[in-house]
Design an enzyme around this catalytic site. Structure first.
Site, PDB file in Angstrom:
ATOM      1  NE  ARG A  64      -3.927   2.106   2.213  1.00 16.17           N
ATOM      2  CZ  ARG A  64      -4.365   2.865   3.207  1.00 16.17           C
ATOM      3  NH1 ARG A  64      -3.894   2.689   4.433  1.00 16.17           N
ATOM      4  NH2 ARG A  64      -5.275   3.798   2.997  1.00 16.17           N
ATOM      5  CG  HIS A  68      -1.359   5.576  -0.051  1.00 16.72           C
ATOM      6  ND1 HIS A  68      -2.366   6.388   0.406  1.00 16.72           N
ATOM      7  CD2 HIS A  68      -1.938   4.364  -0.293  1.00 16.72           C
ATOM      8  CE1 HIS A  68      -3.503   5.691   0.461  1.00 16.72           C
ATOM      9  NE2 HIS A  68      -3.270   4.469   0.043  1.00 16.72           N
ATOM     10  CG  ASN A  94      -1.457   9.540   2.406  1.00 15.50           C
ATOM     11  OD1 ASN A  94      -1.634   8.695   1.525  1.00 15.50           O
ATOM     12  ND2 ASN A  94      -0.812  10.668   2.186  1.00 15.50           N
ATOM     13  N   PRO A 161      -7.342   8.655  -4.689  1.00 21.30           N
ATOM     14  CG  PRO A 161      -6.990   6.840  -6.087  1.00 21.30           C
ATOM     15  CD  PRO A 161      -6.269   7.842  -5.263  1.00 21.30           C
ATOM     16  CG  HIS A 192      -7.693  -3.530  -2.193  1.00 24.66           C
ATOM     17  ND1 HIS A 192      -8.569  -2.604  -2.688  1.00 24.66           N
ATOM     18  CD2 HIS A 192      -6.665  -2.804  -1.655  1.00 24.66           C
ATOM     19  CE1 HIS A 192      -8.101  -1.381  -2.464  1.00 24.66           C
ATOM     20  NE2 HIS A 192      -6.945  -1.466  -1.848  1.00 24.66           N
ATOM     21  CG  ASP A 244      -9.330 -12.036  -0.981  1.00 24.17           C
ATOM     22  OD1 ASP A 244     -10.453 -12.605  -0.885  1.00 24.17           O
ATOM     23  OD2 ASP A 244      -8.418 -12.478  -1.691  1.00 24.17           O
TER      24      ASP A 244
HETATM   25  C1  HEM Z   1      -9.267   3.200  -6.153  1.00 25.28           C
HETATM   26  C2  HEM Z   1      -8.107   3.089  -5.559  1.00 25.28           C
HETATM   27  C3  HEM Z   1      -7.947   2.638  -4.139  1.00 25.28           C
HETATM   28  C4  HEM Z   1      -8.693   2.927  -3.026  1.00 25.28           C
HETATM   29  C5  HEM Z   1      -9.915   3.838  -2.938  1.00 25.28           C
HETATM   30  C6  HEM Z   1      -8.104   2.215  -1.920  1.00 25.28           C
HETATM   31  C7  HEM Z   1      -8.575   2.255  -0.615  1.00 25.28           C
HETATM   32  C8  HEM Z   1      -8.075   1.501   0.427  1.00 25.28           C
HETATM   33  C9  HEM Z   1      -8.584   1.524   1.766  1.00 25.28           C
HETATM   34  C10 HEM Z   1      -9.741   2.388   2.254  1.00 25.28           C
HETATM   35  C11 HEM Z   1      -7.862   0.652   2.501  1.00 25.28           C
HETATM   36  C12 HEM Z   1      -7.988   0.353   3.997  1.00 25.28           C
HETATM   37  C13 HEM Z   1      -6.961   1.191   4.733  1.00 25.28           C
HETATM   38  C14 HEM Z   1      -6.941   1.044   6.232  1.00 25.28           C
HETATM   39  O1  HEM Z   1      -7.968   0.755   6.834  1.00 25.28           O
HETATM   40  O2  HEM Z   1      -5.860   1.235   6.812  1.00 25.28           O
HETATM   41  C15 HEM Z   1      -6.894   0.071   1.613  1.00 25.28           C
HETATM   42  C16 HEM Z   1      -5.971  -0.873   1.976  1.00 25.28           C
HETATM   43  C17 HEM Z   1      -4.998  -1.353   1.138  1.00 25.28           C
HETATM   44  N1  HEM Z   1      -4.711  -0.910  -0.125  1.00 25.28           N
HETATM   45 FE1  HEM Z   1      -5.896   0.239  -1.257  1.00 25.28          FE
HETATM   46  N2  HEM Z   1      -7.031   1.512  -2.371  1.00 25.28           N
HETATM   47  C18 HEM Z   1      -6.891   1.734  -3.705  1.00 25.28           C
HETATM   48  C19 HEM Z   1      -5.906   1.250  -4.527  1.00 25.28           C
HETATM   49  C20 HEM Z   1      -4.816   0.538  -4.091  1.00 25.28           C
HETATM   50  C21 HEM Z   1      -3.641   0.246  -4.880  1.00 25.28           C
HETATM   51  C22 HEM Z   1      -3.434   0.715  -6.317  1.00 25.28           C
HETATM   52  C23 HEM Z   1      -2.813  -0.478  -4.103  1.00 25.28           C
HETATM   53  C24 HEM Z   1      -1.440  -1.025  -4.418  1.00 25.28           C
HETATM   54  C25 HEM Z   1      -1.012  -1.295  -5.615  1.00 25.28           C
HETATM   55  C26 HEM Z   1      -3.475  -0.660  -2.832  1.00 25.28           C
HETATM   56  C27 HEM Z   1      -2.998  -1.424  -1.787  1.00 25.28           C
HETATM   57  C28 HEM Z   1      -3.646  -1.608  -0.591  1.00 25.28           C
HETATM   58  C29 HEM Z   1      -3.247  -2.600   0.384  1.00 25.28           C
HETATM   59  C30 HEM Z   1      -2.176  -3.645   0.217  1.00 25.28           C
HETATM   60  C31 HEM Z   1      -4.097  -2.431   1.489  1.00 25.28           C
HETATM   61  C32 HEM Z   1      -4.073  -3.190   2.809  1.00 25.28           C
HETATM   62  C33 HEM Z   1      -3.238  -2.404   3.813  1.00 25.28           C
HETATM   63  C34 HEM Z   1      -3.170  -3.041   5.179  1.00 25.28           C
HETATM   64  O3  HEM Z   1      -3.475  -4.226   5.335  1.00 25.28           O
HETATM   65  O4  HEM Z   1      -2.764  -2.324   6.119  1.00 25.28           O
HETATM   66  N3  HEM Z   1      -4.666  -0.010  -2.849  1.00 25.28           N
HETATM   67  N4  HEM Z   1      -7.034   0.611   0.355  1.00 25.28           N
END
Ligand code: HEM
Ligand SMILES: *[C@@H]1O[C@H](CO)[C@@H](O)[C@H](O)[C@H]1NC(C)=O
Length: 326
Positions: A64, A68, A94, A161, A192, A244
Site C-alpha cells: 500500500r 500512496h 493517507n 482516490p 486488495h 479479501d
Molecule cells: C481506487 C483506488 C484505491 C482505493 C480507494 C483504496 C482504498 C483503500 C482503503 C480504504 C484501505 C484500507 C486502509 C486502512 O484501513 O488502513 C486500503 C488498503 C490497502 N490498499 Fe488500497 N485503495 C486503492 C488502490 C490501491 C492500490 C493501487 C494499491 C497497491 C497497488 C493498494 C494497496 C492496498 C493494500 C495492500 C491495502 C491493505 C493495507 C493493510 O493491510 O494495512 N490499494 N485501500
C-alpha cells in the site's frame, strides 16, 4: 456537450501525462545500482523478509505504501518525509498508511554499505515488490534510479482516490497518472487480495450509501449481514476486517470473483463492477482457471505504477534518511 468537452479534456490530459511519463521512464533501468551498490536489492529483501516474518501484515502495508507514494508527486518517497506538521502522511487519504519504519531501517543498512547512493523512493518500490513475492504473489524486476523529492505537503495529497468515489472518478484519477482501466483493476483489486481495512472505511457503504441511510445494493445480501456483524453501526471504527474475505493472506485471483459475486469488501473494489469496461476486465480474470496471467499482468501494472512522475538525473536528491530532506 458538456460531457463531451469533459471527456475531451480527460483524454487530452492523459495524453500529456503519458508523454511526460515516457520521457522520465526512459531513465529508470534494471539494475541501476549494480555497480554503485551491488547488494542493495539483497539488503532490502532481507529487511522486508524479516519484517514480514515478524508480522505477515507488513506485506500488505508495504504494498500500500508504494501506491500512496506514487500517486502524490510521483514515486519520489515524499510520503516518508515527516518533518512538518502538514506533511503528506497527515492527509485524510493517507489514513492508516504505514511501513515507514521498515523503509527507514532498510535505508539505514544501505547507508552503512554505500552511503548516499540508494534513494528512498527506490527502497519503497523494491520493498513493495519483495512484499508481494513473499505472500505468493509474482516476483518481478523493478527498474530503478528514482531520486527523492524534497516536498511533502498534506494539501498535495487531496486527489488520492477515495474509497467512496464513483467509478468515473476512480477511472479518471488513474487515467491522469497514465494508468489504464486494466491497470486500475489489476492494481486496486489486485492489491486488495491481501490486507485489511478499518471499519471506518465501511461506514458509508454499510449505513449511508449515497446519503440515503441504506447500504450499497451491490452487496450480496448474505454477505451484507456478515459485514454488518463485523462493523456494527456505531461500533468501533478502528476494528479491521480483511479486504479479501475468502483468502486474505494469499495473493490470488479470488478477489476478482468476490467483486463479481457481490462479496467485495470495500466500496471502491465493488465499484469496479459498475462500469462496462472495468466489469469486463474483472470478469475475465474471475473466469481464469489459473493465476498466471493475473500474476504477470499485476506485475506489469506495478512496474507501470512505479514509473509515475519519477525524478531522475539531476532532479531531486538521494536522502540520507528517509524521514527528512537533506
Ligand atoms: C481506487 C483506488 C484505491 C482505493 C480507494 C483504496 C482504498 C483503500 C482503503 C480504504 C484501505 C484500507 C486502509 C486502512 O484501513 O488502513 C486500503 C488498503 C490497502 N490498499 Fe488500497 N485503495 C486503492 C488502490 C490501491 C492500490 C493501487 C494499491 C497497491 C497497488 C493498494 C494497496 C492496498 C493494500 C495492500 C491495502 C491493505 C493495507 C493493510 O493491510 O494495512 N490499494 N485501500
Ligand atoms: C448520510 O449522508 C447524507 C448526505 O451525505 C448526510 O447529509 C447525512 O448526515 C448522513 N447521515 C449520517 C447518519 O451520517
Amino acid at each position: 456537450m458538456q460531457k463531451l468537452a469533459t471527456q475531451f479534456t480527460l483524454i487530452f490530459a492523459s495524453v500529456i501525462v503519458s508523454t511526460i511519463l515516457v520521457v522520465s521512464q526512459a531513465q529508470l533501468r534494471l539494475g541501476f545500482y549494480s555497480e554503485t551498490c551491488p547488494n542493495a536489492e539483497t539488503i532490502i529483501r532481507e529487511v522486508v523478509q524479516k519484517a514480514v516474518a515478524n508480522d505477515p501484515r507488513n506485506a500488505a502495508i508495504l504494498l500500500r505504501l508504494q501506491f500512496h507514494d506514487c500517486f502524490v508527486q510521483g514515486c519520489d518517497g515524499s510520503i516518508l518525509i515527516r518533518e512538518d506538521e502538514d506533511g503528506e502522511l497527515k492527509a485524510p487519504g493517507n489514513l492508516g498508511v504505514g511501513g515507514l519504519d521498515i523503509i527507514e531501517s532498510a535505508k539505514a543498512r544501505l547507508e552503512q554499505v554505500c552511503p548516499g547512493i540508494v534513494s528512498c523512493a527506490d527502497v519503497v518500490a523494491l520493498a513493495a515488490r519483495d512484499a508481494v513475492s513473499l505472500v505468493n504473489g509474482p516476483f518481478y524486476h523493478v527498474p530503478t534510479g528514482r531520486r527523492d523529492g524534497r516536498l511533502s505537503k498534506m494539501s498535495l495529497a487531496q486527489k488520492l482516490p477515495d474509497v467512496d468515489d464513483s467509478i468515473d472518478v476512480i477511472k479518471f484519477k488513474f487515467r491522469v497518472k497514465g494508468l489504464s482501466d486494466q491497470d486500475l483493476v489489476l492494481l486496486s483489486a489486485g492489491a486488495h487480495t491481501i490486507g485489511v481495512t478499518a471499519c471506518f472505511f465501511m461506514q458509508k457503504r454499510l449505513y449511508n450509501f449515497s446519503g440515503g441511510g441504506g447500504s450499497d445494493p451491490g452487496i450480496n445480501p448474505g454477505f451484507l449481514q456478515k459485514l454488518k456483524a463485523k462493523c456494527p453501526v456505531n461500533g468501533d471504527v478502528n476494528v479491521r476486517i480483511p479486504l479479501d474475505w475468502s483468502t486474505q493472506n494469499v495473493f490470488d485471483v479470488e478477489i476478482m470473483r468476490n467483486i463479481r459475486d457481490g462479496t467485495a469488501v470495500i466500496a471502491s473494489d465493488a465499484r469496479l463492477y459498475d462500469d462496462p469496461e472495468t466489469r469486463q476486465i474483472v470478469d475475465s480474470y474471475a473466469a481464469s482457471q489459473e493465476a498466471t496471467s493475473f500474476h504477470q499482468d499485476f506485475a506489469d501494472a506495478m512496474v507501470k505504477m512505479g514509473n509515475i512522475g519519477v525524478k531522475t538525473g539531476s532532479r531531486g536528491e538521494i536522502r540520507r534518511v528517509c524521514s527528512a530532506v537533506n
